[in-house]
Enzyme design. Structure first.
Site, short mmCIF file in Angstrom:
data_model
loop_
_atom_site.label_atom_id
_atom_site.label_comp_id
_atom_site.label_asym_id
_atom_site.label_seq_id
_atom_site.Cartn_x
_atom_site.Cartn_y
_atom_site.Cartn_z
N VAL A 16 11.56 46.80 -0.35
CA VAL A 16 10.77 47.70 -1.21
C VAL A 16 10.91 47.30 -2.68
CG1 VAL A 16 10.41 50.10 -1.91
CG2 VAL A 16 10.99 49.57 0.47
N ALA A 45 19.12 45.10 -10.78
CA ALA A 45 20.50 44.91 -10.32
C ALA A 45 20.49 44.68 -8.83
CB ALA A 45 21.35 46.13 -10.66
N LYS A 107 15.57 58.95 1.41
CA LYS A 107 15.46 60.26 2.09
C LYS A 107 16.79 60.80 2.57
CE LYS A 107 14.24 56.68 4.51
NZ LYS A 107 13.29 55.67 4.17
N GLY A 136 6.50 56.71 3.49
CA GLY A 136 6.17 55.48 2.74
C GLY A 136 5.01 55.66 1.79
N GLU A 192 15.45 48.05 13.38
CA GLU A 192 16.67 47.52 12.77
C GLU A 192 17.64 47.04 13.86
OE1 GLU A 192 17.37 47.83 9.42
OE2 GLU A 192 15.73 49.12 8.81
N ASP A 203 16.40 59.74 10.91
CA ASP A 203 15.52 59.38 9.79
C ASP A 203 14.36 60.39 9.69
OD1 ASP A 203 14.36 57.29 7.83
OD2 ASP A 203 12.76 57.52 9.31
N LYS A 207 13.38 63.22 6.58
CA LYS A 207 12.06 63.41 5.97
C LYS A 207 11.53 64.83 6.21
CE LYS A 207 11.18 58.48 6.67
NZ LYS A 207 10.72 57.50 7.65
N GLY A 304 7.33 49.39 4.81
CA GLY A 304 6.82 48.09 4.40
C GLY A 304 6.87 47.93 2.90
N1 HSE Z 1 12.75 53.32 9.31
C1 HSE Z 1 11.60 54.07 8.92
C2 HSE Z 1 10.57 54.04 10.02
C3 HSE Z 1 10.92 53.56 7.68
O1 HSE Z 1 10.74 53.41 11.06
O2 HSE Z 1 9.54 54.70 9.85
C4 HSE Z 1 11.62 53.92 6.43
O3 HSE Z 1 11.68 55.30 6.26
#
Ligand code: HSE
Length: 438
Positions: A16, A45, A107, A136, A192, A203, A207, A304
């Site tokens: 990002v 940084a 998040k 995103g 991942e 995740d 959100k 992305g």
């Molecule tokens: N890992 C998240 C997803 C994207 O698969 O939607 C970043 O928030």
């Protein structure tokens, strides 16, 4: 009138961060025309100095200590793209202490520590902007906080994790088990190496926590969210749901409830006729019901480099536009004025009302259905539809699948406990929630 450039320090040059650098440079003229002043990343940084130098090619100072950015008197705004809640939290709080505005895509940090971060920012009179933290590139924070500000929000349901939506789409399309699709997704770089946060719903819950706070003007309550992922979901249930006219999606749901608010993430059956049921692959979608506007839906890429950079830079432009505004006249962090937040608690999942999908592995013999339906009737749970599969060849057992009308979850759980004790029921029941969204 020409205003001085907004001086930005960017911490974290991963996917990002790289996208933010690229888009800001590529579109700098148009962005300046919109912001009313140049927006320049003057320092970055990253621990990987070589990568940082290659990307910025002498156009920004390259530091290896993000904390130095947070304290740099030549920086007006920091972008936090470090991730996690350890160092990133210290960095954000240090930047706020040094009167810097903050743009973050983090998040997890906001869901877990947002209340503390917003309190610190308010006290120091700085902005904390986080459009990139949810879905995103979709401007859902902007939509909820500003575009829908006239409405009493009734509920929000979102596909807010692209990894799991990709996996569910593939499981449905190809009839493959979860593990096989996850491996393929990892091979293709969609998932991942450690997919736990994505596949276990964490995740999405981060959100959902953020959009719930903005929708209802309540503090972040991540620790009270009900979270179920998709790792134990079976391809068989996706196929049965489809036969009944439903798709299974991992939804983040937040709703008003008589005793507070609902905040939950779990696989959910939705009629395949609904727009959100047809959001496939890694795409995200957020469906919002407001009392005045009715249904609105926001669709786009949830991850992305450039889609997320689109949201990060939109926040930078907001900061540039609001820089000189009196802090009390800026858009509040969580949409509602800080002294007007509601003390609505997240209700336990046991109190939530839903329709349910049940799959039971049973002996194929007389009286089995009668026993199951008796337990449901005793619990005042009404059946909407059911079917029984042909027994597998040579086996005296089969699947019974049924969908109930709405009931309270604790009644459904009590009925399932009784059903599982029946001698003709051979395995733990599979229970999934179903939403009609009306
Ligand atoms: N890992 C998240 C997803 C994207 O698969 O939607 C970043 O928030």
């Amino acid at each position: 009138m020409s205003l001085g450039a907004l001086r930005v320090g960017l911490a974290g040059l991963g996917t990002v961060g790289g996208g933010t650098w690229t888009v800001l440079n590529r579109n700098s003229d148009e962005i300046q025309r919109r912001a009313g002043r140049p927006i320049n990343i003057t320092a970055v940084a990253d621990l990987d100095q070589a990568k940082a130098k290659a990307l910025t090619s002498g156009k920004a100072r390259v530091l290896n200590d993000a904390m130095a950015l947070a304290r740099d008197p030549e920086i007006d705004v920091v972008i936090e793209l470090i991730g996690g809640y350890g160092f990133a939290k210290d960095f954000v709080l240090e930047a706020i202490r040094n009167a810097k505005h903050v743009v973050t895509a983090n998040k997890a940090l906001l869901a877990a520590h947002g209340n503390e971060i917003f309190a610190a920012a308010r006290q120091r009179g700085v902005m904390v902007a986080f459009e990139a933290a949810v879905a995103g590139g979709i401007p859902i924070i902007k939509a909820l906080r500003e575009g829908l500000t006239a409405n009493r929000i009734e509920w929000i349901a979102g596909i807010i994790n692209g990894t799991t939506n990709f996996i569910l789409s593939e499981m449905r399309d190809k009839g493959l088990p979860f593990e096989a699709v996850l491996k393929e997704a990892q091979r293709l770089g969609y998932a991942e190496a450690d997919p736990t946060f994505d596949v276990e719903g964490v995740d999405a819950a981060h959100k959902a926590t953020i959009i719930s706070a903005i929708a209802f003007g309540v503090p972040m309550q991540f620790d009270r969210a009900h979270i179920e992922g998709i790792s134990s979901l079976q391809a068989k249930d996706i196929a049965y749901a489809e036969q009944l006219g439903y798709r299974i999606k991992l939804l983040g749901i937040t709703k008003r409830h008589a005793d507070g608010i609902e905040l939950r993430v779990h696989p959910t059956l939705i009629s395949s006729k609904k727009l959100i049921a047809n959001v496939e692959g890694a795409m995200n979608a957020v469906w919002v019901k407001g009392d005045a506007v009715g249904d609105t839906m926001y669709y786009g890429k949830g991850a992305g480099a450039e889609p997320t950079a689109s949201a990060v830079i939109a926040d930078l432009v907001d900061v540039a536009r609001m820089l000189t505004a009196d802090p009390a006249n800026r858009v509040p962090y969580l949409a509602f004025q800080p002294d007007q937040m509601a003390a609505l608690a997240v209700v336990p999942i046991a109190q939530v009302r839903s329709c349910y999908y049940l799959r039971l592995r049973v002996k194929d013999q007389p009286g089995v259905l009668a026993d199951i339906t008796r337990v449901l009737a005793d619990g005042q749970i009404s059946i909407d539809t059911f079917f029984q599969r042909e027994p597998d060849e040579g086996m005296a057992e089969t699947d019974v699948v049924l969908i109930t009308h709405q009931c309270v979850e604790q009644d459904m759980q009590a009925a399932i406990a009784r059903i599982e004790k029946l001698p003709t029921v051979l395995a733990k029941a599979v229970m999934l929630r179903m939403e009609a969204f009306v």
